[in-house]
Every structure is written in C-alpha cells, then in structure tokens.
Motif scaffolding. Structure first.
Motif, PDB file in Angstrom:
ATOM      1  N   ILE A   1      35.128 -43.967  12.310  1.00 12.98           N
ATOM      2  CA  ILE A   1      36.338 -43.165  12.516  1.00 12.98           C
ATOM      3  C   ILE A   1      36.421 -42.070  11.462  1.00 12.98           C
ATOM      4  O   ILE A   1      36.762 -40.915  11.759  1.00 12.98           O
ATOM      5  N   ALA A   2      36.103 -42.420  10.227  1.00 12.66           N
ATOM      6  CA  ALA A   2      36.133 -41.421   9.156  1.00 12.66           C
ATOM      7  C   ALA A   2      35.125 -40.304   9.417  1.00 12.66           C
ATOM      8  O   ALA A   2      35.400 -39.130   9.139  1.00 12.66           O
ATOM      9  N   ALA A   3      33.961 -40.655   9.955  1.00 11.79           N
ATOM     10  CA  ALA A   3      32.959 -39.631  10.252  1.00 11.79           C
ATOM     11  C   ALA A   3      33.458 -38.667  11.325  1.00 11.79           C
ATOM     12  O   ALA A   3      33.282 -37.444  11.216  1.00 11.79           O
ATOM     13  N   ASP A   4      34.105 -39.209  12.371  1.00 13.83           N
ATOM     14  CA  ASP A   4      34.636 -38.337  13.425  1.00 13.83           C
ATOM     15  C   ASP A   4      35.767 -37.460  12.891  1.00 13.83           C
ATOM     16  O   ASP A   4      35.853 -36.267  13.220  1.00 13.83           O
ATOM     17  N   MET A   5      36.633 -38.033  12.054  1.00 11.62           N
ATOM     18  CA  MET A   5      37.695 -37.226  11.476  1.00 11.62           C
ATOM     19  C   MET A   5      37.130 -36.198  10.497  1.00 11.62           C
ATOM     20  O   MET A   5      37.704 -35.119  10.319  1.00 11.62           O
ATOM     21  N   GLY A   6      36.000 -36.513   9.880  1.00 14.45           N
ATOM     22  CA  GLY A   6      35.330 -35.521   9.051  1.00 14.45           C
ATOM     23  C   GLY A   6      34.836 -34.349   9.877  1.00 14.45           C
ATOM     24  O   GLY A   6      34.882 -33.195   9.434  1.00 14.45           O
ATOM     25  N   ARG A   7      34.351 -34.619  11.088  1.00 12.50           N
ATOM     26  CA  ARG A   7      33.950 -33.529  11.989  1.00 12.50           C
ATOM     27  C   ARG A   7      35.149 -32.669  12.376  1.00 12.50           C
ATOM     28  O   ARG A   7      35.043 -31.438  12.476  1.00 12.50           O
ATOM     29  N   VAL A   8      36.289 -33.324  12.589  1.00  6.66           N
ATOM     30  CA  VAL A   8      37.504 -32.566  12.891  1.00  6.66           C
ATOM     31  C   VAL A   8      37.880 -31.675  11.715  1.00  6.66           C
ATOM     32  O   VAL A   8      38.240 -30.503  11.881  1.00  6.66           O
ATOM     33  N   ARG A   9      37.781 -32.219  10.512  1.00  8.90           N
ATOM     34  CA  ARG A   9      38.128 -31.444   9.307  1.00  8.90           C
ATOM     35  C   ARG A   9      37.197 -30.254   9.136  1.00  8.90           C
ATOM     36  O   ARG A   9      37.639 -29.155   8.785  1.00  8.90           O
ATOM     37  N   GLU A  10      35.923 -30.445   9.394  1.00 10.85           N
ATOM     38  CA  GLU A  10      34.976 -29.344   9.251  1.00 10.85           C
ATOM     39  C   GLU A  10      35.212 -28.257  10.288  1.00 10.85           C
ATOM     40  O   GLU A  10      35.034 -27.070  10.010  1.00 10.85           O
ATOM     41  N   ALA A  11      35.616 -28.644  11.496  1.00 10.40           N
ATOM     42  CA  ALA A  11      35.839 -27.661  12.558  1.00 10.40           C
ATOM     43  C   ALA A  11      37.167 -26.941  12.414  1.00 10.40           C
ATOM     44  O   ALA A  11      37.311 -25.803  12.879  1.00 10.40           O
ATOM     45  N   THR A  12      38.149 -27.572  11.795  1.00 12.31           N
ATOM     46  CA  THR A  12      39.473 -26.960  11.652  1.00 12.31           C
ATOM     47  C   THR A  12      39.787 -26.744  10.172  1.00 12.31           C
ATOM     48  O   THR A  12      39.461 -25.715   9.607  1.00 12.31           O
ATOM     49  N   SER A  13      40.438 -27.703   9.573  1.00 10.97           N
ATOM     50  CA  SER A  13      40.744 -27.695   8.141  1.00 10.97           C
ATOM     51  C   SER A  13      41.216 -29.090   7.774  1.00 10.97           C
ATOM     52  O   SER A  13      41.529 -29.909   8.646  1.00 10.97           O
ATOM     53  N   THR A  14      41.286 -29.359   6.478  1.00  9.67           N
ATOM     54  CA  THR A  14      41.740 -30.679   6.048  1.00  9.67           C
ATOM     55  C   THR A  14      43.180 -30.924   6.472  1.00  9.67           C
ATOM     56  O   THR A  14      43.523 -31.994   6.994  1.00  9.67           O
ATOM     57  N   ALA A  15      44.031 -29.926   6.269  1.00  7.87           N
ATOM     58  CA  ALA A  15      45.442 -30.096   6.633  1.00  7.87           C
ATOM     59  C   ALA A  15      45.616 -30.287   8.132  1.00  7.87           C
ATOM     60  O   ALA A  15      46.400 -31.126   8.583  1.00  7.87           O
ATOM     61  N   GLU A  16      44.873 -29.509   8.933  1.00  8.92           N
ATOM     62  CA  GLU A  16      44.978 -29.641  10.386  1.00  8.92           C
ATOM     63  C   GLU A  16      44.471 -31.003  10.842  1.00  8.92           C
ATOM     64  O   GLU A  16      45.040 -31.628  11.748  1.00  8.92           O
ATOM     65  N   ALA A  17      43.395 -31.491  10.229  1.00  7.50           N
ATOM     66  CA  ALA A  17      42.862 -32.805  10.593  1.00  7.50           C
ATOM     67  C   ALA A  17      43.869 -33.900  10.286  1.00  7.50           C
ATOM     68  O   ALA A  17      43.995 -34.876  11.038  1.00  7.50           O
ATOM     69  N   LEU A  18      44.610 -33.752   9.197  1.00  6.21           N
ATOM     70  CA  LEU A  18      45.624 -34.745   8.863  1.00  6.21           C
ATOM     71  C   LEU A  18      46.745 -34.754   9.892  1.00  6.21           C
ATOM     72  O   LEU A  18      47.256 -35.818  10.252  1.00  6.21           O
ATOM     73  N   ARG A  19      47.135 -33.592  10.378  1.00  6.38           N
ATOM     74  CA  ARG A  19      48.164 -33.536  11.407  1.00  6.38           C
ATOM     75  C   ARG A  19      47.651 -34.091  12.737  1.00  6.38           C
ATOM     76  O   ARG A  19      48.376 -34.767  13.463  1.00  6.38           O
ATOM     77  N   LEU A  20      46.401 -33.804  13.061  1.00  6.37           N
ATOM     78  CA  LEU A  20      45.851 -34.248  14.340  1.00  6.37           C
ATOM     79  C   LEU A  20      45.563 -35.746  14.346  1.00  6.37           C
ATOM     80  O   LEU A  20      45.372 -36.330  15.412  1.00  6.37           O
ATOM     81  N   ALA A  21      45.508 -36.364  13.176  1.00  2.05           N
ATOM     82  CA  ALA A  21      45.224 -37.804  13.117  1.00  2.05           C
ATOM     83  C   ALA A  21      46.266 -38.619  13.861  1.00  2.05           C
ATOM     84  O   ALA A  21      45.978 -39.728  14.321  1.00  2.05           O
ATOM     85  N   ARG A  22      47.456 -38.080  14.031  1.00  2.00           N
ATOM     86  CA  ARG A  22      48.510 -38.829  14.729  1.00  2.00           C
ATOM     87  C   ARG A  22      48.222 -38.989  16.218  1.00  2.00           C
ATOM     88  O   ARG A  22      48.885 -39.757  16.907  1.00  2.00           O
ATOM     89  N   LEU A  23      47.225 -38.268  16.735  1.00  2.39           N
ATOM     90  CA  LEU A  23      46.850 -38.376  18.146  1.00  2.39           C
ATOM     91  C   LEU A  23      45.781 -39.436  18.388  1.00  2.39           C
ATOM     92  O   LEU A  23      45.416 -39.683  19.536  1.00  2.39           O
ATOM     93  N   VAL A  24      45.267 -40.037  17.331  1.00  2.00           N
ATOM     94  CA  VAL A  24      44.150 -40.973  17.442  1.00  2.00           C
ATOM     95  C   VAL A  24      44.671 -42.398  17.418  1.00  2.00           C
ATOM     96  O   VAL A  24      45.369 -42.795  16.478  1.00  2.00           O
ATOM     97  N   ASP A  25      44.330 -43.162  18.448  1.00  2.00           N
ATOM     98  CA  ASP A  25      44.699 -44.575  18.522  1.00  2.00           C
ATOM     99  C   ASP A  25      43.491 -45.497  18.440  1.00  2.00           C
ATOM    100  O   ASP A  25      43.628 -46.649  18.025  1.00  2.00           O
TER     101      ASP A  25
END
Length: 363
Positions: A241-265
């Motif tokens: 899960i951390a690796a996938d969220m790391g991909r999200v952070r690289e594609a967007t930004s750290t702050a955006e990835a933190l906000r988008l984490a609320r969509l992950v179940d």
C-alpha cells in the motif's frame, strides 16, 4: 432433411463458435487494465461531460460558503481549462483573503501543532509534512505512544508501528544503499495521513502492524531481525500500500497524496488510485472530485476482447433461437386462426366416376 440442415447451418455455426469461445474460459477475468493513453482519454472525456457550467458554478458556491480554499482553487482551474463561462470573482476574493501574510503565519503555526488543522494543501506541504516525515516526526510519534502506555491510555498501534518502521528504515539507508528511502517515505506518508484523519477505518486495519515491544530495543540495535518485532505478512501488505501511495505522491505531490488517501479502503483501491494518478498527474484531484471514486476507478478497467466476443456470440445465439421460435409460433397461430375451407351445398363431385374400362357411355 438437407433443406432443414441448410436452414439450421447458421445457428449450428454460431453455437459451435460460442462453445469454443466458452472453452477458453474468457469470463474468468473479463476485465483488463486500460492502456495509459486509453485511460487518459477516457477520464478526460468523462470529466468534460460531467463538469458542465452549472455543475462547476454550484460546486464553487459551496466551496466559497465553506471557505474550502483548495477546492475553490481546483474548480477555478477546471473552469478555465474547460472554458466554462462562470463568475469567479467571489472565489478569487476568498482565496486572496486567506493568502495574507499574517493569516498564513497563524495557519502554519496551527498546522505544525496539529496536522488535522492545516487549512490548505500548501500549508500541509510547507509546514507539517517536512516535520512529520522526518526522523523527528517518527520519534515524536513514539513519544506519544510511550506517554499513552505509561498513563494506561490506549496506544495508537498504527501510528507507533509505522513510526518504528520509519525509524528503522532511516537507520538502514546506508546499509541498503538507499533502497530503504522508499520504505521511509511510504511509512511517513501513511503515518502523516493517519494523523490528519485521511485514513479510512478499512485501510487502517490493513495497515495496523503488530509490534512486539520487548523486541524493539534489540532490533533498533541491530541485534534482532525484523521478524522478531512484527508480523512479516502484515508488513508486506502495508509495504505494498505504501508503494502505491508513493506512486501517487510522485505523480501529484505529497500533500495531494495525503488528501487522496481518504479514498483508499483496500490494497486494490490503492493500486487503482496509483494508475489514475499516473495517468492524470496534477489533475488527479480534480478528476476524482468531478467523477467520484467509483467512476474514476472503474475507468481503469475495460472489457477484454475475448469476453466481449464471447458475449456477442451468446447474444447472437439467443437472437437466432428467438427468431426460430417466433417463426414457428407465428405459423402455429396463423394456422389456428385461418378457417378450414367448406364445401358449397348441392355441389357435385368434379371428377366423374370411372368404371372398369373407363367412363360410362351416355344413353
């Protein structure tokens, strides 16, 4: 018989093709991942179709009413990119009022004290994230866990476990040649999301790492392996899960990835979010805001050609069988409704009676 076989040939051929297609088991995995280009085009088309001028205007009014700076800025960019004719003055005035120097200074101080109080992504990225994702943030998390344990309060096992993983990864960077940096960033991102309330309860269960506190000192000294401290199977799930969220952070930004984490179940949600982020880049947040989680995640999949062909053959079989049954039923109804021919009264037979040697001679 030959005529009947000729008439049945199309149906027999379709049935044979359908049977062969089903023998390849194409419906076991009917959905496949879309290609990168196809995914980009699909998401952009759906966003343009959904984000009409009335929709953006209503959403922007709600963002201004709630003083949601990030959402208002996103909607302004969306309206401009899609060339929607909308009055943006109220939203721009609200954003300008919140970007004053004194207001920013006060917000930043509150953000560092409590990450959940960060009003915007900019404050989150510049004030809270650098501290929380550093070794000092991990040590602070362990301090909170120690205070809770000493006072008899409930220990946040998720926060403390991810902090231990982050500290261990920090110490292992030199030993592993830098590969532990990914583990450190992923653990720090998830722990930060946990503190700001972006993790759903379902995702938190997947990320909860059991910690054997008695083995922690030996592990930190390098005298014990990691499997003596935690369950490696649970750790592997959290790492994925951390690796996938790391991909999200690289594609967007750290702050955006933190906000988008609320969509992950689930881990699957994390993988699909990473695919959307890699396709849309900085436009990931607004894509999910317009389409929603379900529509955006479903767009990452498409029906495979084998499954589509099999379904088309099955539909063609049903159509042909239905046509045959309809033709026979129609013929039966027509026969039932057609009256039988009746002989006229007093009519004589048209065929003369024949004798042994032909017709009788007239007298």
């Amino acid at each position: 018989m030959i005529l009947r076989l000729v008439r049945a040939a199309p149906l027999l051929a379709t049935l044979a093709a359908t049977g062969w297609a089903l023998s390849t088991n194409p419906l076991a995995a009917p959905l496949v991942e879309r290609g990168a280009t196809d995914l980009i085009l699909t998401l952009e088309h759906r966003v343009r179709r959904t984000a009409t001028a009335p929709w953006i205007e209503a959403e922007l009014a709600a963002a201004v009413a709630s003083e949601d700076v990030d959402r208002a800025a996103m909607l302004i960019d969306l309206a401009r990119d899609l060339e929607r004719d909308i009055d943006l003055s109220a939203a721009e005035a609200m954003i300008a009022a919140r970007e004053g120097w004194l207001a920013s200074a006060g917000d930043c101080a509150a953000c560092m004290a409590d990450i959940a109080a960060c009003p915007t992504l900019a404050h989150l990225a510049s004030c809270a994230v650098p501290f929380e994702m550093s070794p000092l943030g991990d040590a602070n998390a362990l301090r909170r866990a120690g205070v809770a344990w000493a006072s008899g309060a409930e220990v946040d096992r998720l926060d403390a476990g991810l902090a231990l993983v982050g500290l261990a990864a920090t110490g292992a960077v030199l030993v592993t040649g830098g590969t532990s940096v990914t583990v450190k960033a992923g653990a720090g991102l998830l722990r930060t999301a946990r503190r700001m309330g972006s993790l759903t309860p379902s995702l938190a269960r997947h990320l909860t790492i059991p910690v054997r506190w008695s083995a922690v000192p030996a592990y930190l000294r390098g005298a014990a392996p990691l499997d003596t401290v935690t369950d490696m199977a649970r750790l592997s799930v959290a790492t994925a899960i951390a690796a996938d969220m790391g991909r999200v952070r690289e594609a967007t930004s750290t702050a955006e990835a933190l906000r988008l984490a609320r969509l992950v179940d689930t881990p699957t949600d994390a993988a699909r979010l990473a695919r959307v982020a890699e396709a849309m880049g900085p436009r990931t947040g607004r894509t999910l805001a317009v389409l929603g989680k379900g529509r955006a995640f479903r767009a990452t999949l498409r029906l495979s050609r084998a499954a589509a062909g099999t379904l088309a053959l099955a539909w063609l079989c049903m159509v042909q069988i239905g046509a045959i049954l309809a033709a026979r039923l129609g013929a039966a109804v027509l026969r039932a409704l057609t009256p039988a021919p009746r002989a006229m009264p007093g009519a004589r037979a048209a065929t003369p009676a024949l004798g042994p040697a032909g017709p009788r001679p007239r007298r």
